[in-house]
Enzyme design. Sequence first.
Site, mmCIF file in Angstrom:
data_model
loop_
_atom_site.group_PDB
_atom_site.id
_atom_site.type_symbol
_atom_site.label_atom_id
_atom_site.label_comp_id
_atom_site.label_asym_id
_atom_site.label_seq_id
_atom_site.Cartn_x
_atom_site.Cartn_y
_atom_site.Cartn_z
ATOM 1 N NE ARG A 1 12.487 -16.037 4.386
ATOM 2 C CZ ARG A 1 13.101 -14.922 4.750
ATOM 3 N NH1 ARG A 1 14.323 -14.705 4.376
ATOM 4 N NH2 ARG A 1 12.504 -14.015 5.479
ATOM 5 C CE LYS B 1 8.280 3.477 -2.860
ATOM 6 N NZ LYS B 1 7.753 3.156 -1.536
ATOM 7 C CG HIS C 1 0.892 2.464 -4.910
ATOM 8 N ND1 HIS C 1 2.025 2.590 -4.150
ATOM 9 C CD2 HIS C 1 -0.123 2.905 -4.138
ATOM 10 C CE1 HIS C 1 1.685 3.083 -2.964
ATOM 11 N NE2 HIS C 1 0.404 3.286 -2.925
ATOM 12 C CG ASP D 1 8.694 4.569 2.030
ATOM 13 O OD1 ASP D 1 8.711 3.559 1.311
ATOM 14 O OD2 ASP D 1 7.735 4.828 2.801
ATOM 15 C CG HIS E 1 4.539 7.205 -3.640
ATOM 16 N ND1 HIS E 1 4.605 6.303 -4.669
ATOM 17 C CD2 HIS E 1 4.516 6.459 -2.507
ATOM 18 C CE1 HIS E 1 4.619 5.073 -4.180
ATOM 19 N NE2 HIS E 1 4.578 5.144 -2.861
ATOM 20 C CE LYS F 1 5.670 5.069 6.582
ATOM 21 N NZ LYS F 1 4.515 4.795 5.714
HETATM 22 C C1 BG6 Z 1 4.392 2.834 -0.062
HETATM 23 C C2 BG6 Z 1 5.355 3.178 1.055
HETATM 24 O O1 BG6 Z 1 5.018 2.979 -1.302
HETATM 25 O O2 BG6 Z 1 3.295 3.709 0.004
HETATM 26 C C3 BG6 Z 1 4.655 3.105 2.398
HETATM 27 O O3 BG6 Z 1 6.441 2.288 1.026
HETATM 28 C C4 BG6 Z 1 3.387 3.933 2.406
HETATM 29 O O4 BG6 Z 1 5.533 3.523 3.434
HETATM 30 C C5 BG6 Z 1 2.536 3.611 1.203
HETATM 31 O O5 BG6 Z 1 2.679 3.651 3.597
HETATM 32 C C6 BG6 Z 1 1.371 4.583 1.087
HETATM 33 O O6 BG6 Z 1 0.508 4.178 0.068
HETATM 34 P P1 BG6 Z 1 -1.020 4.564 0.092
HETATM 35 O O7 BG6 Z 1 -1.543 4.054 -1.201
HETATM 36 O O8 BG6 Z 1 -1.615 3.880 1.285
HETATM 37 O O9 BG6 Z 1 -1.067 6.051 0.210
#
Ligand code: BG6
Length: 494
Positions: free
Chosen positions: A50, A153, A183, A240, A245, A345
């Site tokens: 943007r 995701k 990821h 999240d 994950h 977190k």
């Molecule tokens: C993301 C989440 O998918 O993964 C985040 O949205 C999180 O909230 C992150 O911090 C953590 O990824 P990694 O690779 O740093 O463990």
Amino acid sequence: MNGDDTVYPCSFVIFGATGNLATNKLLPALYHLELAQRLPEGLSFIALARREWGQDEWRQHMQESLQEKVKDRFYEESFASFAKRFTYLKGELHDPESYRAMMEELSKPKTGVCSNVVFYLAIKPGDYAPVIKNLDLVGVNKSSGRHRIVLEKPFGEDIESARLLNQVLHRSFDEEQIYRIDHYLGKETVQNLLVFRFANTLIEPLWNRNFIDHVQITVAEDIGIEKRADYYDKTGALRDMLQNHLMQLLTVVAMEPPPALEADALRDEKVKVLRSIRPVSRRAVHAHAFRAQYGPGFVGGQAVPGYQEEAGVEKNSTTESFVSAKFYIDNWRWRGVPFYLRTGKRLAKQCSTIAIRFRYPPQQLFRETPLESIAPNWILLSIQPSESMHMEIHVKQPGLEMNTRVIQLNASYRKTDEVPLDAYETLLLDVIEGDRSLFIRFDEVEWAWRVVDPILKYWAQEREFIHTYPAGTWGPEEANRLFDSEDQVWRNEL
Ligand code: BG6
């Protein structure tokens, strides 16, 4: 793992190019692929965002953020050839005009007509549907080429919205064109788990309910929600992190060996695990899931604000920043073995671990000795910050008494001169090369939602109260209520 009969894409469009994800993950990963000479020669990028920027501002932004992220791997020359691939385009996700401008840009490719484009949606999940519709509107769909679309995701916010989104997606794209990213599947330890389990005859015979007491999967972060309140406050840790994950980690720990290391064979096995998870009934939600939110506290010696004080968080929000849950997989291999999952977190430290606790030996052979009870064996797989594997076993302490001690067999599986890979490097290369093994099929998403949906629905009605924990700790004591027996406790250290 093999790709399809891939024609490499000639363009790669990043929606949300100035956002968190693109800046922190995608650009550094793509730059590393440039360094490794893995980006196809003619591949060009369109960075769509943007901000009212011209090419120079974009280049400046890329340079600064890359210098910060890749540090001593920043080389002027490589950056120059990387930056040359990019065109910045100012655009609004909801404005069809921006898509027309994008099409115009795509129609002046450097290497012939480009009918094979990657569209990477590094944007809020709530914007996926409008972007897909706008792409279709300007003619980007299944009949217009061999495009690929990449989505992050969480895919949907519950089972119904995930299905709707999938319908929207399938109107414009075929399943082979869709790359749903989680990821965590690109992380080295997660892939190594497949090797650890299926390349070592030593391990596989023990990997079941006869020997394993329980499994713990922890993804702990010390960071807060950063500047993502807009997304996070509506999402929470269950959506999240846990639904995707942690659930993916669970499937890789629990799956049966696939007949081949191919995309669909792997995903079939993962789906079988998700389908076998015992549904959590409404009445059992309290016994199976726990949520909490961080209050003010100290992380790394620094005072940090509580969740409620973070910019953009709604007043009295009860969104969870910590979640733990217990699941049972009702199949021959795992029946009766609890899988404890937790993520949060602002916890005590950043660490992600899979911890497998074995059963006690069947015979107390050392009853007549000073040994009272023998601690069980553990296998610990550290995903981050370091990638390593530890096995805890007993040995006799040298001396006259029959005492034992626990020793750890430790293996860091990266040699000192091997550079760590970021998950996104692996996954972006897979997108470019057309290998979908490490991406999520819709039935995986759907089954994972089905597992967490009862918890989500129950919590949605209980919005008045949430437990809190001081930032910088391991979460509230109450999270321990999930354990089936007193000798089960969270494993916080390797
Ligand atoms: C993301 C989440 O998918 O993964 C985040 O949205 C999180 O909230 C992150 O911090 C953590 O990824 P990694 O690779 O740093 O463990």
